[in-house]
Design a protein around this motif. Structure first.
Motif, PDB file in Angstrom:
ATOM      1  N   LYS A 166       0.830  -1.202   0.000  1.00  0.00           N
ATOM      2  CA  LYS A 166       0.000   0.000   0.000  1.00  0.00           C
ATOM      3  C   LYS A 166       0.864   1.251   0.000  1.00  0.00           C
ATOM      4  O   LYS A 166       0.475   2.288  -0.548  1.00  0.00           O
ATOM      5  CB  LYS A 166      -0.924   0.013   1.223  1.00  0.00           C
ATOM      6  CG  LYS A 166      -2.051  -0.993   1.174  1.00  0.00           C
ATOM      7  CD  LYS A 166      -2.916  -0.874   2.426  1.00  0.00           C
ATOM      8  CE  LYS A 166      -4.048  -1.902   2.410  1.00  0.00           C
ATOM      9  NZ  LYS A 166      -4.855  -1.837   3.647  1.00  0.00           N
ATOM     10  N   ASP A 167       2.039   1.157   0.601  1.00  0.00           N
ATOM     11  CA  ASP A 167       2.922   2.315   0.677  1.00  0.00           C
ATOM     12  C   ASP A 167       3.298   2.804  -0.711  1.00  0.00           C
ATOM     13  O   ASP A 167       3.417   4.009  -0.948  1.00  0.00           O
ATOM     14  CB  ASP A 167       4.183   1.961   1.474  1.00  0.00           C
ATOM     15  CG  ASP A 167       5.117   3.145   1.636  1.00  0.00           C
ATOM     16  OD1 ASP A 167       4.663   4.183   2.153  1.00  0.00           O
ATOM     17  OD2 ASP A 167       6.296   3.040   1.238  1.00  0.00           O
ATOM     18  N   VAL A 168       3.486   1.876  -1.659  1.00  0.00           N
ATOM     19  CA  VAL A 168       3.813   2.263  -3.031  1.00  0.00           C
ATOM     20  C   VAL A 168       2.686   3.093  -3.628  1.00  0.00           C
ATOM     21  O   VAL A 168       2.916   4.132  -4.269  1.00  0.00           O
ATOM     22  CB  VAL A 168       4.081   1.022  -3.902  1.00  0.00           C
ATOM     23  CG1 VAL A 168       4.171   1.395  -5.381  1.00  0.00           C
ATOM     24  CG2 VAL A 168       5.354   0.315  -3.456  1.00  0.00           C
ATOM     25  N   PHE A 169       1.445   2.674  -3.386  1.00  0.00           N
ATOM     26  CA  PHE A 169       0.322   3.370  -3.999  1.00  0.00           C
ATOM     27  C   PHE A 169      -0.011   4.667  -3.272  1.00  0.00           C
ATOM     28  O   PHE A 169      -0.521   5.612  -3.882  1.00  0.00           O
ATOM     29  CB  PHE A 169      -0.878   2.435  -4.084  1.00  0.00           C
ATOM     30  CG  PHE A 169      -0.649   1.303  -5.052  1.00  0.00           C
ATOM     31  CD1 PHE A 169      -0.718   1.529  -6.413  1.00  0.00           C
ATOM     32  CD2 PHE A 169      -0.315   0.041  -4.606  1.00  0.00           C
ATOM     33  CE1 PHE A 169      -0.479   0.516  -7.320  1.00  0.00           C
ATOM     34  CE2 PHE A 169      -0.072  -0.991  -5.498  1.00  0.00           C
ATOM     35  CZ  PHE A 169      -0.156  -0.750  -6.864  1.00  0.00           C
ATOM     36  N   VAL A 170       0.285   4.724  -1.973  1.00  0.00           N
ATOM     37  CA  VAL A 170       0.173   6.000  -1.261  1.00  0.00           C
ATOM     38  C   VAL A 170       1.173   6.991  -1.851  1.00  0.00           C
ATOM     39  O   VAL A 170       0.852   8.166  -2.095  1.00  0.00           O
ATOM     40  CB  VAL A 170       0.420   5.797   0.249  1.00  0.00           C
ATOM     41  CG1 VAL A 170       0.563   7.149   0.959  1.00  0.00           C
ATOM     42  CG2 VAL A 170      -0.729   5.011   0.871  1.00  0.00           C
ATOM     43  N   LYS A 171       2.398   6.505  -2.118  1.00  0.00           N
ATOM     44  CA  LYS A 171       3.404   7.377  -2.725  1.00  0.00           C
ATOM     45  C   LYS A 171       3.007   7.757  -4.150  1.00  0.00           C
ATOM     46  O   LYS A 171       3.276   8.880  -4.591  1.00  0.00           O
ATOM     47  CB  LYS A 171       4.767   6.696  -2.711  1.00  0.00           C
ATOM     48  CG  LYS A 171       5.399   6.623  -1.321  1.00  0.00           C
ATOM     49  CD  LYS A 171       6.753   5.942  -1.345  1.00  0.00           C
ATOM     50  CE  LYS A 171       7.385   5.947   0.041  1.00  0.00           C
ATOM     51  NZ  LYS A 171       8.676   5.209   0.060  1.00  0.00           N
ATOM     52  N   ARG A 172       2.377   6.827  -4.863  1.00  0.00           N
ATOM     53  CA  ARG A 172       1.902   7.146  -6.219  1.00  0.00           C
ATOM     54  C   ARG A 172       0.977   8.363  -6.173  1.00  0.00           C
ATOM     55  O   ARG A 172       1.129   9.301  -6.958  1.00  0.00           O
ATOM     56  CB  ARG A 172       1.178   5.941  -6.824  1.00  0.00           C
ATOM     57  CG  ARG A 172       0.587   6.225  -8.205  1.00  0.00           C
ATOM     58  CD  ARG A 172      -0.314   5.113  -8.708  1.00  0.00           C
ATOM     59  NE  ARG A 172      -1.008   5.554  -9.906  1.00  0.00           N
ATOM     60  CZ  ARG A 172      -0.741   5.146 -11.147  1.00  0.00           C
ATOM     61  NH1 ARG A 172       0.195   4.240 -11.363  1.00  0.00           N
ATOM     62  NH2 ARG A 172      -1.409   5.615 -12.179  1.00  0.00           N
ATOM     63  N   THR A 173       0.018   8.332  -5.263  1.00  0.00           N
ATOM     64  CA  THR A 173      -0.918   9.451  -5.135  1.00  0.00           C
ATOM     65  C   THR A 173      -0.186  10.733  -4.764  1.00  0.00           C
ATOM     66  O   THR A 173      -0.471  11.818  -5.305  1.00  0.00           O
ATOM     67  CB  THR A 173      -1.989   9.115  -4.090  1.00  0.00           C
ATOM     68  OG1 THR A 173      -2.742   7.989  -4.531  1.00  0.00           O
ATOM     69  CG2 THR A 173      -2.932  10.284  -3.874  1.00  0.00           C
ATOM     70  N   LYS A 174       0.782  10.615  -3.866  1.00  0.00           N
ATOM     71  CA  LYS A 174       1.541  11.794  -3.438  1.00  0.00           C
ATOM     72  C   LYS A 174       2.348  12.371  -4.601  1.00  0.00           C
ATOM     73  O   LYS A 174       2.451  13.595  -4.755  1.00  0.00           O
ATOM     74  CB  LYS A 174       2.471  11.421  -2.282  1.00  0.00           C
ATOM     75  CG  LYS A 174       3.140  12.607  -1.608  1.00  0.00           C
ATOM     76  CD  LYS A 174       3.889  12.184  -0.358  1.00  0.00           C
ATOM     77  CE  LYS A 174       4.509  13.406   0.338  1.00  0.00           C
ATOM     78  NZ  LYS A 174       5.230  13.015   1.577  1.00  0.00           N
ATOM     79  N   ILE A 175       2.922  11.506  -5.432  1.00  0.00           N
ATOM     80  CA  ILE A 175       3.697  11.962  -6.590  1.00  0.00           C
ATOM     81  C   ILE A 175       2.795  12.697  -7.580  1.00  0.00           C
ATOM     82  O   ILE A 175       3.147  13.773  -8.090  1.00  0.00           O
ATOM     83  CB  ILE A 175       4.402  10.765  -7.267  1.00  0.00           C
ATOM     84  CG1 ILE A 175       5.536  10.249  -6.363  1.00  0.00           C
ATOM     85  CG2 ILE A 175       4.938  11.141  -8.644  1.00  0.00           C
ATOM     86  CD1 ILE A 175       6.055   8.883  -6.755  1.00  0.00           C
ATOM     87  N   ILE A 176       1.618  12.137  -7.862  1.00  0.00           N
ATOM     88  CA  ILE A 176       0.693  12.772  -8.800  1.00  0.00           C
ATOM     89  C   ILE A 176       0.229  14.124  -8.265  1.00  0.00           C
ATOM     90  O   ILE A 176       0.177  15.121  -9.007  1.00  0.00           O
ATOM     91  CB  ILE A 176      -0.487  11.835  -9.098  1.00  0.00           C
ATOM     92  CG1 ILE A 176       0.003  10.650  -9.945  1.00  0.00           C
ATOM     93  CG2 ILE A 176      -1.616  12.574  -9.812  1.00  0.00           C
ATOM     94  CD1 ILE A 176      -1.023   9.568 -10.165  1.00  0.00           C
ATOM     95  N   LYS A 177      -0.083  14.182  -6.969  1.00  0.00           N
ATOM     96  CA  LYS A 177      -0.450  15.470  -6.372  1.00  0.00           C
ATOM     97  C   LYS A 177       0.714  16.449  -6.448  1.00  0.00           C
ATOM     98  O   LYS A 177       0.527  17.649  -6.700  1.00  0.00           O
ATOM     99  CB  LYS A 177      -0.866  15.273  -4.911  1.00  0.00           C
ATOM    100  CG  LYS A 177      -2.224  14.625  -4.720  1.00  0.00           C
ATOM    101  CD  LYS A 177      -2.572  14.536  -3.238  1.00  0.00           C
ATOM    102  CE  LYS A 177      -3.956  13.957  -3.027  1.00  0.00           C
ATOM    103  NZ  LYS A 177      -4.299  13.842  -1.578  1.00  0.00           N
ATOM    104  N   GLY A 178       1.928  15.925  -6.233  1.00  0.00           N
ATOM    105  CA  GLY A 178       3.109  16.774  -6.269  1.00  0.00           C
ATOM    106  C   GLY A 178       3.373  17.351  -7.645  1.00  0.00           C
ATOM    107  O   GLY A 178       3.807  18.509  -7.776  1.00  0.00           O
ATOM    108  N   ILE A 179       3.139  16.557  -8.688  1.00  0.00           N
ATOM    109  CA  ILE A 179       3.307  17.058 -10.055  1.00  0.00           C
ATOM    110  C   ILE A 179       2.353  18.223 -10.299  1.00  0.00           C
ATOM    111  O   ILE A 179       2.736  19.277 -10.823  1.00  0.00           O
ATOM    112  CB  ILE A 179       3.068  15.935 -11.073  1.00  0.00           C
ATOM    113  CG1 ILE A 179       4.180  14.881 -10.981  1.00  0.00           C
ATOM    114  CG2 ILE A 179       2.984  16.501 -12.489  1.00  0.00           C
ATOM    115  CD1 ILE A 179       3.895  13.626 -11.795  1.00  0.00           C
TER     116      ILE A 179
END
Length: 489
Positions: A166-179
């Motif tokens: 789940k940590d990978v997908f939490v980071k995925r969301t954070k990366i997309i928000k960050g972009i």
């Protein structure tokens, strides 16, 4: 006692459900449950919750029945917490019902927070409610779900049995928000352009074909939003981007999925040099925000995205890694001779520029571990890009490579409508020669460019590849919830 087969366990669970429903206790009747705390916050701040009555809910992951008292571990979206279920606390009838619960069932537990003699933070159940019945047993607890094919096909089980992913997908969301935050702060406007297109364009890729019944016409899932976003630049929006899905009907690998997310952006009055600065700054910012460092572990390497990225022309990269100087190869025939002598496969329609690119792919890409901009691509493979002044066979284009993978592709965008029409005509000739990835001519786009497009820099970044880098994932399928899979017949 002989273990039941999976089919037999499924049947037993259905019988339990039918018995519950016949007794008026259908577990699926519940529509809400009063959850007042999550496992992580209770375990992380025991002093705050000690003695307090809480309501938790989640999936039973372990169950130990010991006469008049039992222990279960309940897994919610934040982690796991133990619940102590005693007959004297919940009542004899409720305890008898609880003993019929199975691992995998969804339950709600209400009770006081305490620590067991072994020091484990737990909830002493005053009541336990079956909220949903699992009709299939979970994978065996000691080995979990390890087969990668099964994990990708049944991501829901992967998330249950391997909650660390789940940590990978939490980071995925954070990366997309960050972009989005990064571009918004720089004055870019997010746009939505059509996914269904009448002409697939903006990339060298084979499209997925569909049919619109009402219009009785062939349509395509987009391979890129490029030409739509450029129309917005022509219309007066000076900084635009789209973060969305593209579809390419091509091979699948650890780096390719036919359905993927890209960020494409365009900035008026900029060029590919400005796009280099943007890419470097974006990746450095995301690494710091998501990984907490600009030094990213990647296999046996540590990738440093905090220092200025290297810059190397494609010509120099081929000279360095293949020991072939294309400045001394003037013709297509000479290029083909060089390819044959170096074992580089090419197609009959390939020209000198195509073969230079093939040499780069064969000999150079794998060596580009630390972030490197490869500059000035041949015009033959860059139909939407400005030419390098004084060197018309090359274009102001770069691709960014990290850990041997292409991460970004950027241009000084071609805004000369006469040259653009000629480039499209060349692409059409390639299609006639059998190249299914060549661009089609978009007459409306050409008309738009004839109204004058300002000098523009543009860039596309494969979001999943960026997520792979920042999460240390080896395959693109590890960062997509539901990767494309061939059905099991």
């Amino acid at each position: 006692m002989e273990e039941l087969t999976l089919h037999e366990q499924h049947r037993v669970r259905i019988e339990k459900l039918e018995a519950l429903q016949a007794a008026g206790n259908d577990p699926f009747r519940h529509v809400t449950y009063d959850v007042t705390a999550r496992s992580a916050e209770i375990c992380g701040d025991f002093e705050k919750f000690e003695g307090e009555t809480v309501g938790i809910a989640g999936r039973i992951m372990t169950k130990r029945v010991m006469g008049k008292a039992s222990f279960v571990h309940v897994q919610d979206g934040a982690g796991q917490i133990q619940a102590y279920v005693a007959r004297d606390a919940i009542g004899e009838e409720e305890y008898a019902a609880f003993k019929q619960f199975d691992i995998g069932d969804i339950v709600g537990v209400k009770g006081a927070v305490f620590k067991t003699q072994k020091g484990e933070t737990s909830v002493k159940a005053a009541e336990i409610t079956l909220l949903a019945k699992s009709l299939h047993p979970l994978p065996e607890k000691f080995h979990g779900l390890r087969d990668t094919d099964a994990r990708y096909r049944k991501r829901y089980l992967d998330l249950i049995m391997n909650p660390e992913i789940k940590d990978v997908f939490v980071k995925r969301t954070k990366i997309i928000k960050g972009i989005r935050a990064f571009l918004d702060e720089r004055g870019y406007m997010e746009a939505d352009t059509p996914i269904l297109q009448t002409i697939p364009s903006g990339a060298a890729a084979r499209p997925f074909v569909t049919h619109h019944n009402t219009l009785d016409m062939q349509m395509y899932l987009r391979i890129s939003p490029e030409l739509s976003l450029k129309r917005l630049i022509i219309g007066g929006f000076e900084r635009v981007y789209e973060l969305g899905r593209n579809f390419r009907n091509e091979g699948m690998s650890t780096r390719h999925n036919p359905e993927f997310v890209m960020i494409e952006l365009y900035e008026a009055y900029a060029d590919y040099r400005g796009m280099m600065e943007l890419a470097e700054s974006l990746i450095k910012t995301l690494a710091q925000d998501v990984a907490g460092t600009t030094k990213i572990p990647c296999g046996e390497h540590i990738i440093d995205v905090g220092t200025p990225f290297a810059r190397l022309t494609m010509l120099d990269a081929v000279k360095k890694y293949a020991n072939v100087d294309f400045d001394e190869i003037a013709t297509t025939d000479d290029a083909k001779k060089a390819a044959k002598s170096h074992g580089v496969h090419f197609e009959p329609h390939h020209t000198r520029g195509d073969i230079l690119s093939l040499f780069f792919e064969e000999f150079a890409e794998k060596h580009l571990i630390q972030p490197t901009f490869i500059l000035d691509y041949p015009v033959e493979i860059s139909p939407l890009t400005k030419r390098v002044p004084g060197r018309p066979d090359y274009t102001e284009r770069f691709e960014l490579f990290i850990a041997g993978n292409e991460m970004a592709n950027a241009y000084s965008e071609l805004n000369d409508p006469i040259d653009q029409r000629a480039r499209f005509a060349h692409q059409e000739s390639l299609r006639l020669a059998g190249d299914e990835e060549a661009n089609m001519t978009d007459e409306d786009f050409l008309t738009a460019v004839e109204y004058a497009m300002p000098p523009t820099g543009g860039m596309g970044i494969g979001v999943e590849r960026l997520i792979m880098l920042l999460t240390g994932s080896a395959s693109i399928r590890d960062v997509i919830f539901f990767p494309t899979m061939k059905p099991i017949s």
